[in-house]
Design a protein around this motif. Structure first.
Motif, mmCIF file in Angstrom:
data_model
loop_
_atom_site.group_PDB
_atom_site.id
_atom_site.type_symbol
_atom_site.label_atom_id
_atom_site.label_comp_id
_atom_site.label_asym_id
_atom_site.label_seq_id
_atom_site.Cartn_x
_atom_site.Cartn_y
_atom_site.Cartn_z
ATOM 1 N N THR A 175 -16.483 7.149 12.355
ATOM 2 C CA THR A 175 -17.337 6.005 12.690
ATOM 3 C C THR A 175 -18.389 5.724 11.615
ATOM 4 O OG1 THR A 175 -18.705 7.465 14.086
ATOM 5 C CG2 THR A 175 -17.039 6.139 15.194
ATOM 6 N N GLU A 211 -12.836 -7.372 11.213
ATOM 7 C CA GLU A 211 -14.088 -7.223 10.455
ATOM 8 C C GLU A 211 -13.787 -6.931 8.992
ATOM 9 O OE1 GLU A 211 -16.718 -4.255 12.111
ATOM 10 O OE2 GLU A 211 -15.917 -4.654 14.094
ATOM 11 N N THR A 247 -14.815 -6.198 5.011
ATOM 12 C CA THR A 247 -15.868 -5.647 4.166
ATOM 13 C C THR A 247 -15.935 -6.401 2.848
ATOM 14 O OG1 THR A 247 -14.302 -4.027 3.295
ATOM 15 C CG2 THR A 247 -15.697 -3.321 5.107
ATOM 16 N N GLU A 248 -14.861 -7.101 2.526
ATOM 17 C CA GLU A 248 -14.843 -7.857 1.274
ATOM 18 C C GLU A 248 -13.887 -9.032 1.403
ATOM 19 O OE1 GLU A 248 -14.924 -6.671 -3.378
ATOM 20 O OE2 GLU A 248 -13.316 -5.806 -2.197
ATOM 21 N N TYR A 278 -5.483 -6.901 -11.283
ATOM 22 C CA TYR A 278 -4.159 -6.566 -10.739
ATOM 23 C C TYR A 278 -3.719 -7.502 -9.614
ATOM 24 C CZ TYR A 278 -7.607 -4.095 -7.945
ATOM 25 O OH TYR A 278 -8.722 -3.789 -7.206
ATOM 26 N N ARG A 324 -7.267 -2.003 3.047
ATOM 27 C CA ARG A 324 -7.265 -3.104 2.082
ATOM 28 C C ARG A 324 -5.871 -3.696 2.018
ATOM 29 N NH1 ARG A 324 -11.921 -2.988 -0.851
ATOM 30 N NH2 ARG A 324 -11.146 -4.513 -2.330
ATOM 31 N N LEU A 364 -22.588 1.221 10.360
ATOM 32 C CA LEU A 364 -21.540 0.932 9.381
ATOM 33 C C LEU A 364 -21.302 -0.574 9.286
ATOM 34 C CD1 LEU A 364 -19.397 2.012 7.419
ATOM 35 C CD2 LEU A 364 -17.818 2.228 9.358
ATOM 36 N N ARG A 365 -21.383 -1.258 10.433
ATOM 37 C CA ARG A 365 -21.224 -2.713 10.447
ATOM 38 C C ARG A 365 -22.311 -3.379 9.582
ATOM 39 N NH1 ARG A 365 -19.528 -2.871 16.096
ATOM 40 N NH2 ARG A 365 -17.347 -2.772 15.506
ATOM 41 N N ARG A 413 -23.921 -1.877 7.126
ATOM 42 C CA ARG A 413 -23.669 -1.498 5.736
ATOM 43 C C ARG A 413 -22.536 -2.344 5.155
ATOM 44 N NH1 ARG A 413 -21.671 4.368 3.745
ATOM 45 N NH2 ARG A 413 -19.700 3.226 3.775
ATOM 46 N N ASP A 414 -21.505 -2.584 5.966
ATOM 47 C CA ASP A 414 -20.404 -3.442 5.518
ATOM 48 C C ASP A 414 -20.903 -4.847 5.184
ATOM 49 O OD1 ASP A 414 -18.504 -1.467 5.734
ATOM 50 O OD2 ASP A 414 -17.719 -2.124 7.670
ATOM 51 N N ARG A 456 -20.334 -6.749 1.735
ATOM 52 C CA ARG A 456 -19.636 -8.038 1.720
ATOM 53 C C ARG A 456 -20.530 -9.156 1.196
ATOM 54 N NH1 ARG A 456 -18.573 -7.933 6.891
ATOM 55 N NH2 ARG A 456 -20.369 -9.160 7.468
ATOM 56 N N PHE A 508 -26.951 7.396 6.975
ATOM 57 C CA PHE A 508 -26.360 7.375 5.635
ATOM 58 C C PHE A 508 -27.237 8.029 4.562
ATOM 59 C CE2 PHE A 508 -24.361 3.547 7.651
ATOM 60 C CZ PHE A 508 -23.076 4.062 7.712
ATOM 61 N N ARG A 518 -22.552 -3.936 -8.525
ATOM 62 C CA ARG A 518 -21.819 -5.181 -8.827
ATOM 63 C C ARG A 518 -22.235 -5.729 -10.191
ATOM 64 N NH1 ARG A 518 -17.088 -5.950 -7.512
ATOM 65 N NH2 ARG A 518 -17.359 -3.732 -7.837
ATOM 66 N N PRO A 551 -8.278 0.587 -9.255
ATOM 67 C CA PRO A 551 -8.629 -0.407 -8.232
ATOM 68 C C PRO A 551 -10.130 -0.478 -7.957
ATOM 69 C CG PRO A 551 -6.695 0.776 -7.562
ATOM 70 C CD PRO A 551 -7.196 1.459 -8.813
ATOM 71 N N THR A 552 -10.595 -1.694 -7.694
ATOM 72 C CA THR A 552 -12.015 -1.948 -7.567
ATOM 73 C C THR A 552 -12.671 -1.212 -6.407
ATOM 74 O OG1 THR A 552 -11.539 -4.115 -8.427
ATOM 75 C CG2 THR A 552 -13.701 -3.814 -7.437
ATOM 76 N N CYS A 553 -11.909 -1.018 -5.320
ATOM 77 C CA CYS A 553 -12.524 -0.325 -4.182
ATOM 78 C C CYS A 553 -12.937 1.080 -4.593
ATOM 79 C CB CYS A 553 -11.563 -0.280 -2.997
ATOM 80 S SG CYS A 553 -9.975 0.474 -3.352
#
Lengths: 137, 130
Positions: free
Chosen positions: A77, A105, A107-108, A115, A130, B13-14, B16-17, B21, B51, B66, B118-120
């Protein structure tokens, strides 16, 4: 030597809720749903690709102690459990719009990368997912 | 979801997301507390307990990360990048960037190497430490 990945595993906190999300929203299909009494063996796969399954495992006894299960659930969580899944898609932006309308939901938002176009979301529990539309070769 | 801790974690977390975003938007504590469905009074404290850093610090690191990405991978001007990642002034951006990275944005750009993964992954791992 080794020649394929057949199963990957992530922790989910509720297997019925996981089905609603992974099958009902993401459009995966159930590969196996077996009540073994002590646990429910539940796997899903991308339609048409049963050779690669994702095990949706609920942390708990008897595999682990109640204390450990509690810690795992807290990490899930917090989004800290790892277990990333990365899918591919033919149309990242369209898939994004479709899933957004279903209340997923993100995140991005879809973003151009060297790529391809990809974006990020969470499952209902906090796992990171993702999907990428790979750049045409 | 069962325990109170799980529910709280998920709410934090929501929020933080939302910072991951919408890092370029003005995200203040009232906005984030609304996303997390908790009172403003509890939000910062609970986020930090979950966190290990304040939401303000997390957002700053996210914006700096970023900016690092854009400095590495694009040839946009430092000023454009500053506003694009959500800073309100070049002075604040430069000071925050230097405070976290130890170098100016321009120096970082000269020394940085593009990361071909990968960017993530880079987003999570190249983010400067708290």
């Amino acid at each position: 030597m080794l020649n394929a990945i057949t199963h990957s595993q992530i922790y989910v906190l509720d297997q019925d809720e996981a089905l609603d999300f992974y099958v009902g929203k993401l459009g995966l299909e159930v590969n196996a749903d077996v009540d073994m009494g002590f646990m429910r063996w539940l796997t899903v796969n991308v339609p048409g690709h049963p050779e690669r399954q994702i095990l949706l495992e609920k942390p708990g006894g008897p595999a682990m102690s109640e204390e450990t299960a509690r810690q795992v659930r807290e990490l899930v969580t917090k989004g800290a459990m790892g277990g990333h899944l990365i899918f591919s898609t033919d149309d990242c932006r369209k898939t994004y719009e479709t899933l957004l309308a279903l209340g997923v939901e993100f995140t991005e938002e879809p973003t151009e990368r060297p790529y391809g176009i990809d974006c990020g979301l969470r499952d209902p529990f906090g796992n990171s997912i993702r999907f990428t539309q790979p750049k045409a070769q | 979801m069962s325990s109170a801790a799980e529910e709280t974690n998920r709410r934090m977390l929501r929020a933080r997301d939302a910072m991951d975003r919408a890092y370029a938007q003005p995200l203040d504590v009232p906005t984030l507390a609304r996303i997390a469905h908790v009172s403003e009074a509890h939000f910062t404290r609970t986020f930090r307990a979950t966190f290990g850093e304040t939401p303000h610090r997390y957002l700053q690191r996210r914006r700096v990360e970023r900016a690092m990405f854009l400095l590495r991978e694009t040839d946009r001007s430092v000023t454009d990048i500053c506003f694009q990642v959500g800073f309100g002034s070049l002075g604040t951006f430069s000071r925050t960037f230097r405070g976290i990275i130890g170098r100016s944005p321009r120096t970082y750009r000269k020394e940085a190497v593009a990361a071909d993964v990968p960017t993530c992954f880079t987003m999570a791992w190249l983010r400067p430490s708290a």
